[in-house]
Scaffold this motif. Structure first.
Motif, PDB file in Angstrom:
ATOM      1  N   ALA A   1       0.828  -1.207   0.000  1.00 31.05           N
ATOM      2  CA  ALA A   1       0.000   0.000   0.000  1.00 31.05           C
ATOM      3  C   ALA A   1       0.863   1.258   0.000  1.00 31.05           C
ATOM      4  N   SER A   2       1.851   1.299  -0.884  1.00 23.60           N
ATOM      5  CA  SER A   2       2.820   2.389  -0.905  1.00 23.60           C
ATOM      6  C   SER A   2       2.252   3.657  -1.528  1.00 23.60           C
ATOM      7  N   GLY A   3       2.993   4.730  -1.338  1.00 29.49           N
ATOM      8  CA  GLY A   3       2.627   6.025  -1.882  1.00 29.49           C
ATOM      9  C   GLY A   3       3.392   7.138  -1.204  1.00 29.49           C
ATOM     10  N   LYS A   4       3.147   7.301   0.107  1.00 26.20           N
ATOM     11  CA  LYS A   4       3.792   8.365   0.872  1.00 26.20           C
ATOM     12  C   LYS A   4       5.012   7.838   1.622  1.00 26.20           C
ATOM     13  N   ARG A   5       6.046   8.663   1.692  1.00 27.21           N
ATOM     14  CA  ARG A   5       7.208   8.342   2.506  1.00 27.21           C
ATOM     15  C   ARG A   5       6.830   8.427   3.974  1.00 27.21           C
ATOM     16  N   ASP A   6       7.314   7.488   4.768  1.00 21.29           N
ATOM     17  CA  ASP A   6       7.127   7.527   6.211  1.00 21.29           C
ATOM     18  C   ASP A   6       8.318   8.273   6.817  1.00 21.29           C
ATOM     19  N   PRO A   7       8.080   9.347   7.568  1.00 19.12           N
ATOM     20  CA  PRO A   7       9.209  10.120   8.120  1.00 19.12           C
ATOM     21  C   PRO A   7      10.076   9.337   9.087  1.00 19.12           C
ATOM     22  N   ARG A   8       9.601   8.171   9.533  1.00 22.16           N
ATOM     23  CA  ARG A   8      10.371   7.365  10.479  1.00 22.16           C
ATOM     24  C   ARG A   8      11.288   6.360   9.781  1.00 22.16           C
ATOM     25  N   GLU A   9      11.359   6.393   8.448  1.00 19.41           N
ATOM     26  CA  GLU A   9      12.150   5.383   7.760  1.00 19.41           C
ATOM     27  C   GLU A   9      13.619   5.451   8.183  1.00 19.41           C
ATOM     28  N   LEU A  10      14.301   4.339   8.068  1.00 16.85           N
ATOM     29  CA  LEU A  10      15.674   4.220   8.536  1.00 16.85           C
ATOM     30  C   LEU A  10      16.581   5.248   7.861  1.00 16.85           C
TER      31      LEU A  10
ATOM     32  N   SER B   1      -2.861  -3.526   8.687  1.00 13.57           N
ATOM     33  CA  SER B   1      -2.145  -2.944   9.815  1.00 13.57           C
ATOM     34  C   SER B   1      -1.618  -1.551   9.497  1.00 13.57           C
ATOM     35  N   GLN B   2      -1.394  -1.272   8.199  1.00 16.53           N
ATOM     36  CA  GLN B   2      -0.814   0.003   7.820  1.00 16.53           C
ATOM     37  C   GLN B   2      -1.220   0.348   6.398  1.00 16.53           C
ATOM     38  N   ASP B   3      -1.164   1.617   6.080  1.00 16.53           N
ATOM     39  CA  ASP B   3      -1.517   2.070   4.742  1.00 16.53           C
ATOM     40  C   ASP B   3      -0.747   3.345   4.447  1.00 16.53           C
ATOM     41  N   HIS B   4      -0.012   3.357   3.349  1.00 15.77           N
ATOM     42  CA  HIS B   4       0.794   4.511   2.988  1.00 15.77           C
ATOM     43  C   HIS B   4       0.305   5.151   1.686  1.00 15.77           C
ATOM     44  N   SER B   5      -0.916   4.823   1.292  1.00 18.13           N
ATOM     45  CA  SER B   5      -1.482   5.415   0.083  1.00 18.13           C
ATOM     46  C   SER B   5      -1.524   6.928   0.228  1.00 18.13           C
ATOM     47  N   ARG B   6      -1.289   7.615  -0.869  1.00 16.83           N
ATOM     48  CA  ARG B   6      -1.208   9.076  -0.794  1.00 16.83           C
ATOM     49  C   ARG B   6      -2.525   9.724  -0.405  1.00 16.83           C
ATOM     50  N   THR B   7      -3.646   9.089  -0.747  1.00 18.83           N
ATOM     51  CA  THR B   7      -4.933   9.669  -0.375  1.00 18.83           C
ATOM     52  C   THR B   7      -5.205   9.524   1.114  1.00 18.83           C
ATOM     53  N   GLY B   8      -4.560   8.520   1.727  1.00 16.69           N
ATOM     54  CA  GLY B   8      -4.834   8.255   3.138  1.00 16.69           C
ATOM     55  C   GLY B   8      -6.157   7.564   3.355  1.00 16.69           C
ATOM     56  N   LYS B   9      -6.835   7.218   2.263  1.00 16.00           N
ATOM     57  CA  LYS B   9      -8.146   6.592   2.377  1.00 16.00           C
ATOM     58  C   LYS B   9      -8.148   5.276   1.621  1.00 16.00           C
ATOM     59  N   ARG B  10      -8.503   4.227   2.296  1.00 13.91           N
ATOM     60  CA  ARG B  10      -8.665   2.929   1.662  1.00 13.91           C
ATOM     61  C   ARG B  10     -10.131   2.572   1.660  1.00 13.91           C
ATOM     62  N   LYS B  11     -10.550   1.899   0.608  1.00 10.39           N
ATOM     63  CA  LYS B  11     -11.950   1.513   0.517  1.00 10.39           C
ATOM     64  C   LYS B  11     -12.303   0.519   1.617  1.00 10.39           C
ATOM     65  N   GLU B  12     -13.488   0.664   2.172  1.00 10.36           N
ATOM     66  CA  GLU B  12     -13.998  -0.334   3.106  1.00 10.36           C
ATOM     67  C   GLU B  12     -14.358  -1.569   2.294  1.00 10.36           C
ATOM     68  N   ARG B  13     -13.813  -2.694   2.637  1.00 15.17           N
ATOM     69  CA  ARG B  13     -14.028  -3.887   1.821  1.00 15.17           C
ATOM     70  C   ARG B  13     -15.457  -4.375   1.914  1.00 15.17           C
ATOM     71  N   ASN B  14     -16.013  -4.662   0.774  1.00 13.67           N
ATOM     72  CA  ASN B  14     -17.370  -5.199   0.667  1.00 13.67           C
ATOM     73  C   ASN B  14     -17.299  -6.699   0.864  1.00 13.67           C
ATOM     74  N   ARG B  15     -17.750  -7.193   1.986  1.00 16.16           N
ATOM     75  CA  ARG B  15     -17.562  -8.599   2.288  1.00 16.16           C
ATOM     76  C   ARG B  15     -18.640  -9.467   1.658  1.00 16.16           C
ATOM     77  N   SER B  16     -19.653  -8.873   1.053  1.00 16.77           N
ATOM     78  CA  SER B  16     -20.689  -9.677   0.442  1.00 16.77           C
ATOM     79  C   SER B  16     -20.500  -9.807  -1.066  1.00 16.77           C
ATOM     80  N   GLY B  17     -19.488  -9.169  -1.635  1.00 14.54           N
ATOM     81  CA  GLY B  17     -19.291  -9.243  -3.072  1.00 14.54           C
ATOM     82  C   GLY B  17     -18.017  -8.543  -3.483  1.00 14.54           C
ATOM     83  N   PRO B  18     -17.675  -8.635  -4.757  1.00 14.07           N
ATOM     84  CA  PRO B  18     -16.431  -8.024  -5.230  1.00 14.07           C
ATOM     85  C   PRO B  18     -16.485  -6.513  -5.225  1.00 14.07           C
ATOM     86  N   ILE B  19     -15.311  -5.899  -5.173  1.00 16.66           N
ATOM     87  CA  ILE B  19     -15.197  -4.447  -5.206  1.00 16.66           C
ATOM     88  C   ILE B  19     -14.868  -4.026  -6.622  1.00 16.66           C
TER      89      ILE B  19
END
Length: 417
Positions: free
Chosen positions: A57-66, A375-393
Motif C-alpha cells: 500500500a505504498s505512496g507516501k514516505r514515512d518520516p520514520r524510515e531508517l 495494519s498500515q496504509d501509505h497510500s497518498r490519499t490516506g483513504k482505503r476503501k472499506e471492503r465489501n464482504r458480500s461481493g467483489p469491489i
C-alpha cells in the motif's frame, strides 16, 4: 550471484531423518537457516505511482524510515551473516535520495543487490552505470504486455516508462534484466506476449502470484485468475516455463500433477523474510501485517537477533502437521499453499489455499469469514476503501506502484555439498 550451499549458511537445528536416507534440501529448509537465502528489503514507501494491487500500500514516505547510517549498519550485519543478496523494493526505491549510495555500499561489502523499479529513473546514464556492475540485478515491473492492460493497474503512462527503462538497459549492454509480472485474470492471456517482450529486450521473464495483501486485498476478487486461468497458467509453465522465473509463487499449482521447478515450499521465516522501511522484520514480503511481525532491527538488537531468535520464526521452523490439508493426496506437492493468501482472505492458516486447484478453498471462501484489517496504509490519499464482504469491489483506477517480491527460486544456481 551463485554459491554452493555449505558452511556459510548453517542449519539452525538438526535436519529431520525420514526413513533411512539422508534429509532432503526441503527437509533442511523447513527448519530454517542461520541466515536467509533471500532477504527482501523495502527501503521506502514513497512511490511515484499507486498500483491498485500494491502489496505494501505504498505512496507516501514515512518520516520514520531508517537513516542512511542505520541502513549501512544493516548491510554490515548482512555481510557478517554472509547473506547472498538483498532484493530491494519499495515503494519506488530509486526515489530515495541515498539509494545509489546504499547500493554501492552493499556491493562494496559483498552483498549482492537486486532491485525492483517501475523504471522512472532508469535513464541512459543510469543504465550505463548499472551495466558496468557485476553485482546489481534490475527488475522492471510490468503488469500488462500492452499499455491498455498494464496502465489499467499501474497508471497511465507506466507501460511506456517501463519499456523505456528496458530499452535503455538493453542499449547500455546490461545483461539479463528481469521483467517482473504479477499475474492477473487480465494478463494471463498475454503470457506469450510477455515472453516475446522479454526476448526483445534481452531480458528474463519473471512471473509472480497476485496476493490479497496491501491494496491487493481491495482488488483480489476482481483480479486474481479464474480457476480455468490457473490451469492455463500451469499448462503454459509446464510447456514453456524453462528459463521463466517464478520465485516459487505457484507451488500451489503443483497439485495439478507435475511439480513445477523451484523449492515448492513456503519459505516464510525459514529462508526468506522482509525488512520494511522502518526496520520492522516480517516473515514474508507478502505478509506485511502485525500477525507476521517478528521484531525490529532497531529495538530488538539487530537483524541477526531477530532472524535467529524471534518467537515467530522459531514457531514457523518447528515441525508442521499440515492441518486440514495433510490428509489430501496432493499435500506433498502443494504443501497447503500460501500463508499470506490464506490469511488475507480470512481463511485458516492450517486450511487450504483460497486458490486450491482441487477446489477445497471454494467452500470456505463462500462461507462466513473474518477478513483482517490492514495494519498500515501509505497510500497518498490516506483513504482505503472499506471492503465489501458480500461481493467483489469494482476496480477503480488511479496512478500506481511497483510490486516487489523475493523473486527467483531462492536456491537457483546453488547445489548441496
Amino acid at each position: 550471484m551463485t554459491a554452493t550451499l555449505g558452511a556459510p549458511v548453517a542449519l539452525t537445528a538438526p535436519a529431520p531423518v525420514r526413513g533411512t536416507g539422508p534429509a532432503t534440501l526441503i527437509d533442511q529448509f523447513e527448519l530454517g537457516l542461520d541466515a536467509p537465502i533471500c532477504l527482501t528489503w523495502e527501503l521506502t514507501y514513497a512511490c511515484n505511482l499507486a498500483c491498485s494491487h500494491c502489496l505494501s500500500a505504498s505512496g507516501k514516505r514515512d518520516p520514520r524510515e531508517l537513516s542512511t547510517e542505520q541502513c549501512k549498519s544493516i548491510i554490515d550485519e548482512l555481510e557478517r551473516m554472509q547473506v547472498f543478496y538483498v532484493n530491494i523494493g519499495g515503494g519506488e526505491p530509486t526515489i530515495r535520495p541515498d539509494f545509489w549510495e546504499l547500493v554501492d555500499y552493499a556491493t562494496e561489502h559483498h552483498v549482492g543487490v537486486k532491485f525492483s523499479t517501475n523504471g522512472v529513473r532508469i535513464n541512459e546514464k543510469v543504465a550505463a552505470r548499472l551495466a558496468a556492475s557485476d553485482y546489481v540485478d534490475v527488475q522492471i515491473s510490468i503488469d500488462g504486455a500492452t499499455a491498455e492492460v498494464n496502465d489499467a493497474v499501474r497508471g497511465k503512462g507506466s507501460f511506456d516508462m517501463a519499456v523505456r527503462a528496458l530499452r535503455n538497459l538493453r542499449d547500455a549492454g546490461f545483461r539479463d534484466a528481469k521483467i517482473s509480472v504479477v499475474m492477473t485474470r487480465h494478463n494471463i492471456p498475454q503470457l506469450d506476449q510477455f515472453k516475446a517482450l522479454a526476448d526483445e529486450y534481452k531480458a528474463t521473464l519473471r512471473i509472480t502470484r497476485l496476493r490479497p495483501s496491501g491494496r491487493g486485498a481491495d482488488v483480489w476478487d476482481d483480479l486474481h485468475p479464474t480457476k480455468e486461468q490457473q490451469r492455463e497458467l500451469y499448462n503454459w509453465l509446464v510447456a514453456h516455463g524453462e528459463g521463466v522465473l517464478t520465485g516459487d509463487s505457484f507451488f500451489h499449482l503443483s497439485a495439478y500433477g507435475e511439480a513445477l521447478p523451484g523449492l515448492n515450499l513456503c519459505g516464510a521465516g525459514r529462508v526468506v523474510c522482509l525488512i520494511d522501511p522502518l526496520g520492522d522484520v516480517y516473515a514474508c514480503p507478502f505478509a506485511i501485517h502485525d500477525k507476521f511481525l517478528a521484531g525490529s532491527v532497531v529495538r530488538d538488537g539487530g537483524f541477526q537477533q531477530v532472524w535467529q531468535h524471534s518467537e515467530l520464526f522459531l514457531d514457523l521452523r518447528s515441525p508442521q502437521t499440515g492441518g486440514a490439508c495433510a490428509k489430501c493426496s496432493h499435500f506433498d506437492s502443494c504443501r497447503g499453499g500460501c500463508m499470506a493468501a490464506k490469511f488475507f482472505t480470512g481463511l485458516p492458516l492450517d486450511g487450504p489455499d483460497p486458490e486450491c486447484v482441487q477446489g477445497y478453498g471454494e467452500a470456505l471462501l463462500a462461507g462466513d469469514r473474518e477478513i483482517p484489517a490492514a495494519s498500515q496504509d501509505h497510500s497518498r490519499t490516506g483513504k482505503r476503501k472499506e471492503r465489501n464482504r458480500s461481493g467483489p469491489i469494482p476496480l477503480t483506477l488511479s496512478i500506481k506502484p511497483p510490486t516487489k517480491i523475493c523473486d527467483e527460486n531462492p536456491v537457483s544456481g546453488m547445489r548441496p555439498v
